[in-house]
Design an enzyme around this catalytic site. Structure first.
Site, PDB file in Angstrom:
ATOM      1  N   LYS A 139     -13.539  50.362 -83.738  1.00 37.20           N
ATOM      2  CA  LYS A 139     -13.912  51.455 -84.627  1.00 37.20           C
ATOM      3  C   LYS A 139     -12.657  52.152 -85.137  1.00 37.20           C
ATOM      4  CE  LYS A 139     -18.032  50.384 -83.117  1.00 37.20           C
ATOM      5  NZ  LYS A 139     -18.719  50.962 -81.990  1.00 37.20           N
ATOM      6  N   ASP A 174     -18.354  57.833 -73.310  1.00 37.39           N
ATOM      7  CA  ASP A 174     -18.223  56.675 -74.193  1.00 37.39           C
ATOM      8  C   ASP A 174     -17.667  57.230 -75.502  1.00 37.39           C
ATOM      9  OD1 ASP A 174     -18.508  54.667 -76.054  1.00 37.39           O
ATOM     10  OD2 ASP A 174     -20.635  54.275 -75.644  1.00 37.39           O
ATOM     11  N   TRP A 222     -26.717  54.847 -78.423  1.00 37.28           N
ATOM     12  CA  TRP A 222     -25.735  54.299 -77.480  1.00 37.28           C
ATOM     13  C   TRP A 222     -25.912  54.833 -76.081  1.00 37.28           C
ATOM     14  CZ3 TRP A 222     -23.952  49.879 -78.457  1.00 37.28           C
ATOM     15  CH2 TRP A 222     -23.684  49.481 -79.771  1.00 37.28           C
TER      16      TRP A 222
HETATM   17  C1  LIG Z   1     -19.789  50.215 -81.080  1.00 38.74           C
HETATM   18  C2  LIG Z   1     -20.165  51.019 -79.890  1.00 38.74           C
HETATM   19  C3  LIG Z   1     -20.456  50.421 -78.652  1.00 38.74           C
HETATM   20  C4  LIG Z   1     -20.543  48.934 -78.460  1.00 38.74           C
HETATM   21  O1  LIG Z   1     -19.349  48.321 -78.436  1.00 38.74           O
HETATM   22  P1  LIG Z   1     -19.283  46.738 -78.234  1.00 38.74           P
HETATM   23  O2  LIG Z   1     -17.826  46.496 -78.404  1.00 38.74           O
HETATM   24  O3  LIG Z   1     -20.133  46.092 -79.284  1.00 38.74           O
HETATM   25  O4  LIG Z   1     -19.764  46.440 -76.874  1.00 38.74           O
HETATM   26  C5  LIG Z   1     -20.748  51.249 -77.582  1.00 38.74           C
HETATM   27  N1  LIG Z   1     -20.772  52.586 -77.720  1.00 38.74           N
HETATM   28  C6  LIG Z   1     -20.512  53.189 -78.899  1.00 38.74           C
HETATM   29  C7  LIG Z   1     -20.548  54.672 -79.004  1.00 38.74           C
HETATM   30  C8  LIG Z   1     -20.202  52.425 -80.013  1.00 38.74           C
HETATM   31  O5  LIG Z   1     -19.949  53.021 -81.188  1.00 38.74           O
END
Ligand SMILES: *Cc1c(COP(=O)(O)O)cnc(C)c1O
Length: 369
Positions: free
Chosen positions: A200, A176, A102
């Protein structure tokens, strides 16, 4: 009622059953107003009360200080990979610490909008360690420093956020936190901006949570779309364009569920954290004691949320997954870039689900002897 299977999906992921039942009960008529939430004007008093409550519940739960704004956006974590540099780079260099899939994506996307310096990377060891903050090559005067505080694919987590000031940097830290938001408290004194998709740990896909320090708002590049300019979003209380109303409602129900959680004397996020430590400990301890399964991540940075593991004999993978499905243990297949298995243990996964997984893993190992 037969119990639902345990769902180990990395995202979109399992939601608390109580939340799903409440949403089902309110589907046709929310609180006697004669409309379902999906059918309401986002400017009406009913939805306004939903979004206001959701925001204040979240502020309380995550202890977000008054210095930081809470924004509900769209486009997910991947859109934020562009929206953050468009809003925060101000023509300067952006430092990114690469610790897995990521943050690697974040670095690549930021390059479209700003010069990017990869301040550290764990690529050489296959994303299994966390580069020590003291060794990061930070840029003097960088616009911000980006980390992914929980790498969902590689199963690496920052158990302490870096203190950039102590490292001699005045840059704001961007995290993030998509895949571990609400699983543990956040030290906001170290965070300039945090973003995460809801799917998540907070609710259904479609809502992106952004928590941003007020002074970082209002510096967007001229090319930044208005709908993605934090100034526009903040000034319009996340309603510049029609927000993902149903997703915000579901996230709001999840926040109320989180507030109700208790673990001994703890409530809310500290209660979730205690439970998450116990859940992850149960699975990692079992894997480490086994000669049949292996986790390759350094112990000091293993994720509590996402546990990638391998069968030492990978020819047994399909049999393992099929047996798991038969026992109501769903979505354990690993990410395609890593292989093997991955068990995601978000807030909605009870300890009993992890116990059921460990029991199955032990039993499967025995049948293979
Ligand atoms: C799932 C995830 C993303 C992507 O999210 P989207 O909603 O598909 O854009 C970005 N960063 C992390 C750490 C993730 O787990």
């Amino acid at each position: 009622m037969t119990p639902r299977p345990y769902n180990f999906s990395a995202g979109p992921a399992a939601m608390p059953e109580e939340v799903l039942r409440q949403a089902a009960a309110e589907m046709l008529d929310w609180h006697g107003c004669g409309m379902g939430v999906m059918e309401m004007s986002h400017r009406g008093k009913e939805f306004m009360s939903i979004v206001t409550q959701a925001e204040s519940d979240l502020r309380g739960l995550l202890a977000v200080p008054e210095s930081h704004r809470i924004l509900f956006m769209q486009g997910g974590g991947l859109a934020e990979n562009a929206i953050v540099p468009m809003n925060l780079s101000r023509g300067g260099t952006v430092d990114v610490v690469v610790t897995g899939g990521w943050s690697q994506k974040s670095a690549r996307e930021a390059r479209k909008y700003a010069p990017v310096n990869v301040a550290a990377s764990n690529e050489a060891d296959g994303h299994t360690t966390l580069p020590a903050p003291g060794a990061w090559q930070l840029t003097a005067g960088a616009s911000y420093v980006h980390i992914c505080s929980n790498e969902t694919i590689h199963g690496i987590e920052f158990h302490e956020l870096p203190d950039l000031k102590a490292l001699g940097s005045d840059a704001p830290l961007v995290i993030d936190f998509s895949s571990h938001v609400a699983s543990r408290p956040v030290d906001w004194s170290r965070v300039g901006l945090a973003f995460g998709g809801a799917q998540k740990n907070l609710g259904p896909a479609g809502v992106t949570l952004v928590v941003v320090r007020e002074d970082l708002i209002g510096h967007a590049l001229p090319i930044c779309p208005s709908a993605f300019d934090y100034r526009t979003v903040a000034d319009n209380a996340s309603m510049y364009n029609t927000p993902p109303t149903y997703g915000i409602y579901m996230a709001g129900l999840t926040f109320q569920w989180l507030k109700r959680q208790r673990e001994g004397a703890l409530t809310g996020i500290p209660a979730m954290e205690a439970r998450n430590i116990a859940k992850a400990g149960l699975l990692y301890d079992f894997i480490d004691a086994s000669s049949f399964y292996v986790n390759r991540v350094a112990r000091d940075c293993r994720s509590r949320m996402n546990v990638p593991f391998f069968l030492r004999d990978e020819s047994r993978n399909e049999a393992f997954l099929a047996g798991a499905r038969d026992r109501g243990l769903l979505q354990l297949k690993g990410h395609k870039s890593v292989g093997g298995m991955r068990a995601s243990l978000y807030n909605a996964m009870p300890l009993a689900g992890v116990q059921a997984l460990v029991d199955y893993m032990r039993e499967f190992e025995k049948t293979q002897a």
